[in-house]
Scaffold this motif. Structure first.
Motif, PDB file in Angstrom:
ATOM      1  N   TYR A  24      -0.743 -11.813   4.804  1.00 42.41           N
ATOM      2  CA  TYR A  24      -1.723 -12.714   5.606  1.00 42.41           C
ATOM      3  C   TYR A  24      -2.357 -13.688   4.696  1.00 42.41           C
ATOM      4  N   HIS A  48     -10.093  -2.548   8.465  1.00 39.06           N
ATOM      5  CA  HIS A  48     -11.021  -3.650   8.356  1.00 39.06           C
ATOM      6  C   HIS A  48     -10.889  -4.870   9.269  1.00 39.06           C
ATOM      7  N   PHE A 106       4.149   0.658   2.770  1.00 39.51           N
ATOM      8  CA  PHE A 106       4.069  -0.791   3.687  1.00 39.51           C
ATOM      9  C   PHE A 106       3.222  -2.060   3.043  1.00 39.51           C
ATOM     10  N   GLU A 150      -2.113 -11.019  10.534  1.00 41.88           N
ATOM     11  CA  GLU A 150      -1.503 -10.246   9.519  1.00 41.88           C
ATOM     12  C   GLU A 150      -0.211  -9.460  10.023  1.00 41.88           C
ATOM     13  N   THR A 208      -6.489   4.627   5.797  1.00 41.82           N
ATOM     14  CA  THR A 208      -7.294   3.757   5.074  1.00 41.82           C
ATOM     15  C   THR A 208      -8.550   3.488   5.581  1.00 41.82           C
ATOM     16  N   LYS A 209      -9.431   2.525   5.014  1.00 41.58           N
ATOM     17  CA  LYS A 209     -10.805   2.477   5.583  1.00 41.58           C
ATOM     18  C   LYS A 209     -10.815   1.846   6.773  1.00 41.58           C
ATOM     19  N   TYR A 240       2.562  -6.523   9.205  1.00 37.62           N
ATOM     20  CA  TYR A 240       2.817  -5.243   8.513  1.00 37.62           C
ATOM     21  C   TYR A 240       4.259  -5.000   8.513  1.00 37.62           C
ATOM     22  N   HIS A 270      -8.064  -3.053  11.775  1.00 38.74           N
ATOM     23  CA  HIS A 270      -6.643  -2.409  11.621  1.00 38.74           C
ATOM     24  C   HIS A 270      -6.783  -1.223  10.782  1.00 38.74           C
ATOM     25  N   THR A 285       1.000  -1.112  -0.068  1.00 35.23           N
ATOM     26  CA  THR A 285      -0.084   0.044  -0.040  1.00 35.23           C
ATOM     27  C   THR A 285       0.776   1.296  -0.070  1.00 35.23           C
TER      28      THR A 285
HETATM   29  C1  M6P Z   1      -3.229  -3.270   3.532  1.00 36.61           C
HETATM   30  C2  M6P Z   1      -3.546  -4.462   3.682  1.00 36.61           C
HETATM   31  C3  M6P Z   1      -4.677  -4.713   2.551  1.00 36.61           C
HETATM   32  C4  M6P Z   1      -5.669  -3.614   2.797  1.00 36.61           C
HETATM   33  C5  M6P Z   1      -5.131  -2.348   2.591  1.00 36.61           C
HETATM   34  C6  M6P Z   1      -6.021  -1.130   2.479  1.00 36.61           C
HETATM   35  O1  M6P Z   1      -2.290  -3.332   2.143  1.00 36.61           O
HETATM   36  O2  M6P Z   1      -4.289  -4.970   4.911  1.00 36.61           O
HETATM   37  O3  M6P Z   1      -5.408  -5.985   2.762  1.00 36.61           O
HETATM   38  O4  M6P Z   1      -6.676  -3.763   1.628  1.00 36.61           O
HETATM   39  O5  M6P Z   1      -4.041  -2.252   3.447  1.00 36.61           O
HETATM   40  O6  M6P Z   1      -6.673  -1.156   3.724  1.00 36.61           O
HETATM   41  P1  M6P Z   1      -8.241  -1.083   3.600  1.00 36.61           P
HETATM   42  O7  M6P Z   1      -8.756  -2.450   2.951  1.00 36.61           O
HETATM   43  O8  M6P Z   1      -8.799  -1.108   5.133  1.00 36.61           O
HETATM   44  O9  M6P Z   1      -8.843   0.126   2.761  1.00 36.61           O
END
Ligand code: M6P
Ligand code: ZN
Length: 189
Positions: free
Chosen positions: A149, A85, A145, A94, A82-83, A96, A133, A68
């Motif tokens: 996973y 999840h 980063f 996972e 980020t969102k 990082y 996260h 990402t």
């Molecule tokens: C990281 C991982 C991905 C994730 C991305 C963006 O690369 O955790 O699996 O999709 O971050 O995060 P999100 O899906 O919450 O927007």
């Protein structure tokens, strides 16, 4: 270093990435300041982050890698993020690894217990199963980063609005501050 500088080898061959681009319009429910979000969307709808995902197979025990690049900036006084999840099933962990930039990783359980980790080049952070996260870029550069996973884990986005995480990361006097979320919904028990 950016996400396009990485190459993924699997089975002796280079593998193509599956790419996702996330603009602010996709995340406007997640930020506190809806007015600032609307204004930014009207004036160009910035790309907040890009993800390149690679899969080393889909079987039990196989791994997926996600790279990402979370771009610098703010929506109101909140930094780009980020969102966030949970995994699905939720108990998949996972790992990082940060390559570039600076930021925070918010980890929160369904009950509302929250811990914050620093994302800095070289920092490896273990995200245990059962923890949602979210990544926040608090610096002037892209935050780059990698997450590794299980290939059998999906994403669960029921954290999908500005009320879910107990903390937000905002700029105060030019510095990042992790503060209580004023719109926090009552946690589940
Ligand atoms: C990281 C991982 C991905 C994730 C991305 C963006 O690369 O955790 O699996 O999709 O971050 O995060 P999100 O899906 O919450 O927007
Ligand atoms: Zn994840």
């Amino acid at each position: 270093m950016n996400i396009n500088d990485f190459r993924f080898w699997s089975g002796g061959a280079l593998t193509q990435a599956q790419k996702t681009t996330r603009r602010l319009s996709h995340l406007k429910n997640f930020f506190q300041d809806k007015g600032a979000a609307e204004e930014l969307i009207r004036s160009g709808d910035p790309v907040l982050y890009e993800v390149s995902e690679y899969e080393g197979g889909t079987g039990r025990g196989d791994l997926r890698v996600a790279l990402t690049s979370l771009y610098p900036g703010k929506v109101g006084r909140e930094y780009h993020m980020t969102k966030g999840h949970f995994h699905d099933p939720a108990d998949f962990a996972e790992l990082y690894l940060t390559f570039r930039g600076e930021g925070k990783l918010l980890l929160q359980s369904e009950r509302g217990d929250l811990v914050v980790a620093d994302m800095l080049p070289g920092n490896l952070v273990h995200i245990p199963g059962g923890m949602a996260h979210r990544t926040v870029n608090t610096g002037p550069e892209p935050l780059v980063f990698m997450g590794v996973y299980s290939a059998q884990a999906g994403h669960n986005y029921h954290v999908a609005d500005e009320t879910w995480f107990a903390k937000i990361v905002v700029e105060v006097d030019g510095q990042p501050v992790v503060m209580d979320n004023p719109h926090r919904a009552a946690p589940l028990h």
